[in-house]
Design an enzyme around this catalytic site. Sequence first.
Site, PDB file in Angstrom:
ATOM      1  N   GLU A  69     -69.530  32.617   4.656  1.00 19.41           N
ATOM      2  CA  GLU A  69     -70.137  31.375   5.173  1.00 19.41           C
ATOM      3  C   GLU A  69     -71.196  31.630   6.243  1.00 19.41           C
ATOM      4  O   GLU A  69     -72.146  30.849   6.373  1.00 19.41           O
ATOM      5  CB  GLU A  69     -69.047  30.457   5.739  1.00 19.41           C
ATOM      6  CG  GLU A  69     -68.138  29.853   4.692  1.00 19.41           C
ATOM      7  CD  GLU A  69     -66.907  30.687   4.387  1.00 19.41           C
ATOM      8  OE1 GLU A  69     -66.014  30.185   3.682  1.00 19.41           O
ATOM      9  OE2 GLU A  69     -66.841  31.856   4.870  1.00 19.41           O
ATOM     10  N   PHE A 131     -53.054  22.446   6.983  1.00 20.28           N
ATOM     11  CA  PHE A 131     -53.575  23.712   6.446  1.00 20.28           C
ATOM     12  C   PHE A 131     -55.101  23.716   6.495  1.00 20.28           C
ATOM     13  O   PHE A 131     -55.762  22.786   6.065  1.00 20.28           O
ATOM     14  CB  PHE A 131     -53.097  23.885   4.996  1.00 20.28           C
ATOM     15  CG  PHE A 131     -53.647  25.118   4.323  1.00 20.28           C
ATOM     16  CD1 PHE A 131     -53.305  26.391   4.759  1.00 20.28           C
ATOM     17  CD2 PHE A 131     -54.532  24.997   3.255  1.00 20.28           C
ATOM     18  CE1 PHE A 131     -53.822  27.532   4.145  1.00 20.28           C
ATOM     19  CE2 PHE A 131     -55.050  26.128   2.630  1.00 20.28           C
ATOM     20  CZ  PHE A 131     -54.698  27.396   3.077  1.00 20.28           C
ATOM     21  N   GLN A 132     -55.664  24.755   7.052  1.00 18.14           N
ATOM     22  CA  GLN A 132     -57.109  24.959   7.200  1.00 18.14           C
ATOM     23  C   GLN A 132     -57.770  23.838   8.006  1.00 18.14           C
ATOM     24  O   GLN A 132     -58.904  23.455   7.747  1.00 18.14           O
ATOM     25  CB  GLN A 132     -57.789  25.118   5.833  1.00 18.14           C
ATOM     26  CG  GLN A 132     -57.447  26.448   5.160  1.00 18.14           C
ATOM     27  CD  GLN A 132     -58.359  26.809   4.009  1.00 18.14           C
ATOM     28  OE1 GLN A 132     -58.937  25.946   3.353  1.00 18.14           O
ATOM     29  NE2 GLN A 132     -58.495  28.098   3.749  1.00 18.14           N
ATOM     30  N   LYS A 181     -61.583  15.202   3.433  1.00 21.21           N
ATOM     31  CA  LYS A 181     -61.481  15.268   1.981  1.00 21.21           C
ATOM     32  C   LYS A 181     -61.328  13.885   1.353  1.00 21.21           C
ATOM     33  O   LYS A 181     -61.932  13.595   0.310  1.00 21.21           O
ATOM     34  CB  LYS A 181     -60.322  16.172   1.577  1.00 21.21           C
ATOM     35  CG  LYS A 181     -60.280  16.454   0.077  1.00 21.21           C
ATOM     36  CD  LYS A 181     -59.273  17.528  -0.283  1.00 21.21           C
ATOM     37  CE  LYS A 181     -59.338  17.839  -1.781  1.00 21.21           C
ATOM     38  NZ  LYS A 181     -58.409  18.923  -2.163  1.00 21.21           N
ATOM     39  N   MET A 500     -80.319  50.200  20.183  1.00 21.32           N
ATOM     40  CA  MET A 500     -80.635  49.555  21.451  1.00 21.32           C
ATOM     41  C   MET A 500     -79.517  49.775  22.461  1.00 21.32           C
ATOM     42  O   MET A 500     -79.777  49.959  23.661  1.00 21.32           O
ATOM     43  CB  MET A 500     -80.876  48.055  21.238  1.00 21.32           C
ATOM     44  CG  MET A 500     -81.517  47.380  22.432  1.00 21.32           C
ATOM     45  SD  MET A 500     -83.134  48.093  22.883  1.00 21.32           S
ATOM     46  CE  MET A 500     -84.218  47.184  21.795  1.00 21.32           C
TER      47      MET A 500
END
Length: 591
Positions: A69, A131-132, A181, A500
Amino acid sequence: MEISKAELASAAAAHGGATQELRGAEILVKSLQAEGVKYIWGYPGGAVLHIYDAFYKQDTIQHVLVRHEQAAVHAADGYARATGEVGVALVTSGPGLTNAVTGIATAYMDSIPMVIISGQVPTAAIGLDAFQECDTVGITRPIVKHNFLVKDVRQMAEVLKKAFHIARTGRPGPVVVDIPKDVSFNKTAYHGHPTSVEMRSYNPVRKGHGGQIRKALQLLLSAKRPYIYTGGGVILGEATGELRALVDMLGYPVTNTLMGLGAYPASDRKFLGMLGMHGTIEANNAMQNCDVLLAVGARFDDRVIGNPKHFAQNERKIIHIDIDPSSISKRVKVDVPIVGDVKDVLTELIGMVRESTSKPDAKALAAWWETIEGWRSRDCLKYDRTNQDVIKPQFVLETLWNMTKDADTYVTSDVGQHQMWAAQYYRFDEPRRWINSGGLGTMGVGIPYAMGIKLAKPDSEVYCVTGEGSVQMCIQELSTCLQYNTPIKIVSLNNRYLGMVRQWQELDYEGRYSHSYMDALPNFVKLAEAYGHVGMLIERPQDVEPALREARKLKDRTVFMDFRTDPTENVFPMVQAGKGITEMLLGSEDL
């Protein structure tokens, strides 16, 4: 893939037209179509399956399935930077959103117009540790221009209209739209995408104050040592034409920040190079010693002016033009603040210059240019071009620029030494061709940025300049490049160090190289081949040009070029933390 007229007509149907009963997910898709979205980058999950089902039933927006993602947001970000359009990404709830946070913060720091759509657990489950589930609004609040939680399907079209309006107007930035949802599944009467938006609390100023612009004119024309300093705001505001016209009319020296490169042609003599931590002597000295400074779409950040107390030692008059009033006098007190759209303000200023009977002091300007040419004659970007034993990273960038300067070319970079060398040695003459993470300094953006640009600009050459550290952070997107046929060219300056970090450890930590050496690197050639691409290993300076030529010939293939570069090379000039911008290290002789 072009959006059909029928789809657009349906999506943008005016209120009062034929009413449809649509699910929230279907309204979302129609809203994206009405906003002109052509591509969306995303990754499915349970909370967004209704949305993915709605995408399955349309064919005007191309969805690109990434492998992480974070890369979805970076790719949409790169697309937005190169095109000026709003980039759109789609992620699921919980870890989908938290994986996207780095990409959102990256876009926020660089003021990139984005809409990120995130799934959320059903409204009845919010706050119950479902959940999630995560608090998307709370997590993203500090790193977005605005965010929405759509609690009612009837709000969907209006929220999407507002999200795009906020993202692309004023000082651009990312907007998150969190959709539970059940809201994406529920049905409501759909009357069409709103044709206008009214937000009482959000009305960004476009037109600058005329009196302030006249004050700026007087200061500019009376200056003995004038300087024009521009940032990413000039590019984001599509004001490069106006900037070039103003600079050419006045004949004044000009510099760009890292984010502003390309706003004024690097090949023009009036351009002094990038300024700041790794800027040129002439750009930094002019910044410190000018008597009138015109700052346009820039924010005087720490990497540009170094120590603010040191910067304030020299007296100068500062004019600051910016769309965002909170950026003015934030780090440096200015004398003539002008809040407004940079394109509009510069247009008005150009008109005033043309009408004015006053002209710049030619004698003083000539003396100022003589001083500047003295600084420039020191050639602070010189390096050992005669070395035939090891590849100098600067040589790779110079060779790439010489080959592609007349082609339609975009260059992305990750973050580190390779980023600074690209900024110093690839001379950008046009805007939106240099795509990198400036404010947040995000490693891993290079491949996703290039991927997003190549989809938008299939006929252009797109190069990702990276290092062996940065490239591994989103290297899984080589799989996406293959699936969606985005043949980019990867220029990896492999010095076996987090370069760096190693440079700072050499300079500031007495050579204690704590965890900056890469002990177990993959075989990048075989790795590229495993992903279905072409891999090249380049170890000698004389092979640099032939390798780049061969890669350019392979127009339809992604090519990973593993350049083994000098592990001891440092980026110079360099201003160390806490120092003033004229207190530069110019090379190993200063160490």
